[in-house]
Write an enzyme that holds these catalytic residues in place. Sequence first.
Site, PDB file in Angstrom:
ATOM      1  N   GLY A  56     -12.051   5.913   2.191  1.00  0.00           N
ATOM      2  CA  GLY A  56     -12.961   6.224   1.101  1.00  0.00           C
ATOM      3  C   GLY A  56     -14.360   6.617   1.537  1.00  0.00           C
ATOM      4  N   HIS A  57     -14.639   6.602   2.830  1.00  0.00           N
ATOM      5  CA  HIS A  57     -16.005   6.883   3.323  1.00  0.00           C
ATOM      6  C   HIS A  57     -15.947   7.912   4.433  1.00  0.00           C
ATOM      7  CE1 HIS A  57     -20.086   5.983   4.909  1.00  0.00           C
ATOM      8  NE2 HIS A  57     -20.300   5.522   3.694  1.00  0.00           N
ATOM      9  N   PHE A  58     -15.815   9.084   4.226  1.00  0.00           N
ATOM     10  CA  PHE A  58     -15.565   9.808   2.992  1.00  0.00           C
ATOM     11  C   PHE A  58     -14.307  10.623   3.197  1.00  0.00           C
ATOM     12  CE2 PHE A  58     -20.175   9.276   3.295  1.00  0.00           C
ATOM     13  CZ  PHE A  58     -20.469   8.673   2.095  1.00  0.00           C
TER      14      PHE A  58
END
Length: 155
Positions: A56-58
């Site tokens: 999720g990052h990123f």
Amino acid sequence: MTEAAEATLSADIQLIQRIIPHRYPFLLVDRVRDIVPNQSAVGIKCVTMNEPQFTGHFPGLPIFPGVQIIEAMAQTAAVLVGVSLDLADKGAKVYFMGIDGAKFRRKVVPGDVLEMTVTVKRGGGKVWKFEGRASVDGELAAEAEFAAMLDIPKG
């Protein structure tokens, strides 16, 4: 022990896990080298695409989170305290208390080897203060001052 001999102390992943309680996915230091008890140490984190935070990052642009660089510095400091006070297997905890002046200077991405140099500004009792600098290939990635509290169980 002479100062030159002290500078050669290190902690592999087995010793790190005997000193600090962190485990996957939050164990953020692979090795600690150049340990000079009560003074300084250098933590090593090999950043790979397999890090769970990259989901999720990123998505499509994996960047190691700055707060986790700071946490990796804190874990390096905890290992330094543990080696300095011979705390392996004693159930001691070094709790992160505060942070000042955190600055992020460059992205850290998969394939980077993050080196966290921590220096004791004040220590020896329950509260320790550190200065930390994280770099990749000699280029400063992050820096901060932080404090931690030592908790050694009785018994």
